[in-house]
Design a protein around this motif. Structure first.
Motif, PDB file in Angstrom:
ATOM      1  N   THR A 199       0.809  -1.218   0.000  1.00  0.00           N
ATOM      2  CA  THR A 199       0.000   0.000   0.000  1.00  0.00           C
ATOM      3  C   THR A 199       0.841   1.266   0.000  1.00  0.00           C
ATOM      4  O   THR A 199       0.313   2.360   0.042  1.00  0.00           O
ATOM      5  CB  THR A 199      -0.914   0.024   1.245  1.00  0.00           C
ATOM      6  OG1 THR A 199      -0.104  -0.248   2.393  1.00  0.00           O
ATOM      7  CG2 THR A 199      -2.007  -1.027   1.137  1.00  0.00           C
ATOM      8  N   SER A 200       2.161   1.097  -0.095  1.00  0.00           N
ATOM      9  CA  SER A 200       3.019   2.279  -0.069  1.00  0.00           C
ATOM     10  C   SER A 200       4.047   2.248  -1.183  1.00  0.00           C
ATOM     11  O   SER A 200       4.526   1.172  -1.552  1.00  0.00           O
ATOM     12  CB  SER A 200       3.744   2.350   1.277  1.00  0.00           C
ATOM     13  OG  SER A 200       4.860   3.222   1.171  1.00  0.00           O
TER      14      SER A 200
ATOM     15  N   LYS B 299       6.873   2.963  -0.862  1.00  0.00           N
ATOM     16  CA  LYS B 299       8.134   2.506  -0.264  1.00  0.00           C
ATOM     17  C   LYS B 299       8.375   1.022  -0.518  1.00  0.00           C
ATOM     18  O   LYS B 299       9.495   0.550  -0.457  1.00  0.00           O
ATOM     19  CB  LYS B 299       8.126   2.750   1.252  1.00  0.00           C
ATOM     20  CG  LYS B 299       8.201   4.214   1.622  1.00  0.00           C
ATOM     21  CD  LYS B 299       8.080   4.367   3.132  1.00  0.00           C
ATOM     22  CE  LYS B 299       7.794   5.806   3.504  1.00  0.00           C
ATOM     23  NZ  LYS B 299       7.283   5.908   4.887  1.00  0.00           N
TER      24      LYS B 299
END
Length: 567
Positions: A123-124, A126
């Motif tokens: 969900t990121s 990153k």
RNA sequence: CGGGGUGUAGCUCAGUAUGGUUAGAGUACUUGGUUUGGGACCAAGGGGCCGAAGGUUCGAGUCCUUUCACCCCGACCA
């Protein structure tokens, strides 16, 4: 393995329907057996080859930073409904219900499943990029499976999917995957080309196919004589013609041309090069909810490329129309030209933009126009690249010449963009905390098809010639006469030594004659066969090289060392 | 999905126009013997619901109907 123990049902005759060398030899040499249309069993030899190919793929994927997963084969139909592909894929999707009446499909490809796996778990930004792949059986209920492993309904495919936060990162990964795929095919010992391709139903931009060159290939590919350019005929581009024939001189005029309907007749009638004639190809173009007749115009020397035509019209499909249908809307088959735009939609090949000195139909029975100048249409008509490249055309990137060759599509890589992540709402938060759909790439490679492709490229009249990387066994030790103790003794000794050294070795210890065992060895295609036979009394054995089909005499005492040098 | 073809022994195929002993060949398999450098030879064997169902007939691999499967050409084919 001892040949007397291994399950290798070889036969002299191939199944009556086998036409391709790979189908014939893989069947005859006991690699595969057919179960039903497009369904095959993999026997021990085939299983070994498959594992070798898989190992190489795994190794290169590892190096490229991709991670292996395995998704369930049976997949809920809901996911396919969500992406909208349950309709698009049509009957190729095998559907069935479980005991609770829930609808499932057998996975033909796993975009939906993979997106579903990642969504709400990554969900990121990153955690991006991410590249996941699997090597797994796929099922497509092909209308017409054929050619053995080449086009089965059930087949093994490596399918990979990458997820990115930016287009730039997708581009990087796409290039990395192309490089990895090239390494894989090089390691397998295949002669191949990477070609530009049409994106097909799966959508997306940037699409390349990896084609193993073989006469029996189902795809036609155009390759440049000078540079690296190669493309599937469906997508092949070209530069403007270098040698343009001398233009006919004529004022614009209408000519009576009774019964002159084909391009050949027209060129003959006016004594002009077909380059200066305009060909009309009428097709019915199918959209999601409706269809219409579209007139495609190309130069008389060219042919319509239907995939390009479908792309130019955003069509789902393109089908032929009858002359009757054309007459119904007021067209005159054989005399259709691009100057009247009112009866049907027109698409004109880009090469005809601003073209002059043309001859085209006058949209009137038995009449053609001459001296036509298409610049009058430049602003009003729709021009697109819809002509098929011809052999001898000029490469779009250099001054080389295009020639055609046949290829087997063993890999296909695409930039999907957000096609699937958007509809399936698979999103991540970017640096600014904004929700974005994943930018995706997809990378497929047909493992079972590669098995067939190796044979298509590496065989002779007597059977398979496995490459070093794909051979089920590297060395076959053939004891010519199993009743000769000295032969058996040497064979067993060498067999033990090679096994100790980690060589994949087969010992042909069957009570058969020399010729029978040689034919069998050639059919199966071991790279090297050590022949321990009648020359042993003189201290000699032979190494038969399947690639070159040459036999080399070697002193029996040196055979182990010689073999080890070859591997 | 359109057009065509084929289902008989593990495999490759005869036999089916004209119904009639116990359904054949080659190959593969088993046993014995001969043979041993390019799929050998002799002999003796085992192996069949003639794709399935129904029908006609005294009698069906063969004729009729239905159905299933497989294949070929085309359309399709991430």
């Amino acid at each position: 393995m001892r040949r007397s123990r291994e399950f290798i049902p070889t036969s002299k005759e191939a199944p009556s329907d086998a036409t391709l060398p790979s189908h014939i030899f893989l069947s005859r040499a006991g690699f595969i057996t057919q179960v039903a249309a497009g369904l095959y069993n993999y026997l021990p030899l085939a299983k070994r080859v498959i594992k070798k190919i898989e190992n190489i793929i795994n190794d290169e994927m590892q190096k490229a930073g991709a991670q292996e997963v395995e998704l369930s084969f049976v997949t809920p139909a809901e996911l396919w409904a969500e992406s909208g592909r349950i309709e698009k894929f049509g009957k190729e999707l095998l559907r069935f219900k479980d005991r609770k009446e829930n609808l499932f499909v057998l996975g033909p490809t796993h975009e939906e499943m993979m997106v579903n796996l990642v969504r709400n778990r990554v969900t990121s930004y990153k955690n991006l990029p991410l590249n996941l792949y699997q090597i797994k059986t796929k099922f497509r209920d092909e209308a017409r499976p054929r050619f053995g492993l080449m086009r089965g309904r059930e087949f093994i495919m490596k399918d990979g999917y990458s997820f990115h936060a930016s287009v730039e990162d997708l581009d990087r990964e796409f290039d990395a995957m192309e490089a990895a795929y090239k390494k894989i095919l090089n390691r397998l010992g295949l002669d191949f080309r990477v070609v530009e391709a049409d994106s097909g139903a799966i959508g997306g931009s940037g699409s390349k196919e990896l084609m193993v060159l073989a006469d029996s290939g189902e795809d036609t590919i155009a390759v440049c004589s000078k540079c690296e350019y190669g493309a599937n005929i469906e997508a092949a581009k070209r530069s403007a013609r270098a040698a343009i024939p001398e233009a006919p001189e004529a004022e614009f005029n209408k000519f009576l041309t009774p019964d002159v309907k084909t391009i050949d007749e027209l060129a003959e009638f006016f004594k002009v090069d077909p380059y200066y004639t305009v060909k009309c190809v009428a097709k019915r173009v199918i959209y999601e909810d409706e269809s219409e007749i579209v007139l495609f115009f190309v130069r008389g020397c060219d042919n319509l490329q239907e995939v390009k035509a479908a792309n130019a019209t955003d069509a789902l499909d393109i089908v032929d129309v009858t002359e009757e249908e054309l007459r119904e809307i007021g067209l005159k088959p054989g005399f259709i030209g691009p100057l009247d735009q009112d009866k049907a939609k027109h698409v004109i090949d880009a090469d005809l933009k601003d073209a002059t000195a043309l001859i085209c139909g006058a949209n009137e029975q038995d009449y053609h126009f001459v001296g036509v100048d298409l610049t009058v249409l430049s602003d009003v008509a729709y021009f697109a690249d819809i002509a098929e490249a011809n052999e001898g055309d000029v490469c779009p990137y250099c001054e080389g010449e295009l020639s055609f060759t046949k290829g087997i599509e063993v890999g296909h890589i695409f930039k999907l963009g957000t096609t699937y992540s958007a509809v399936l709402k698979a999103e991540f938060l970017d640096e600014n905390g904004k929700s974005q759909p994943f930018i995706m790439g997809t990378y497929g490679m047909g493992v079972s098809r590669l098995v067939a492709a190796v044979i298509e490229q590496h065989h002779d009249d007597n059977g398979c010639k496995w490459t070093q990387a794909t051979a089920p066994y590297m060395v076959n030790i053939m004891i010519s006469n199993i009743k000769d103790e000295a032969q058996v003794e040497l064979g067993e000794k060498l067999y033990g030594q090679l096994q100790e050294s980690g060589v994949e070795v087969m010992l042909d210890d069957r009570k058969e004659r020399f010729g029978f065992k040689m034919k069998d060895a050639e059919l199966i295609g071991f790279p090297y066969t050590v022949i321990i036979g009648k020359e042993l009394v003189n201290g000699q054995v032979q190494i038969y090289n399947r690639q070159t089909t040459e036999k080399t005499a070697v002193a029996a005492d040196d055979i182990y060392t010689k073999i080890m040098e070859l591997l």
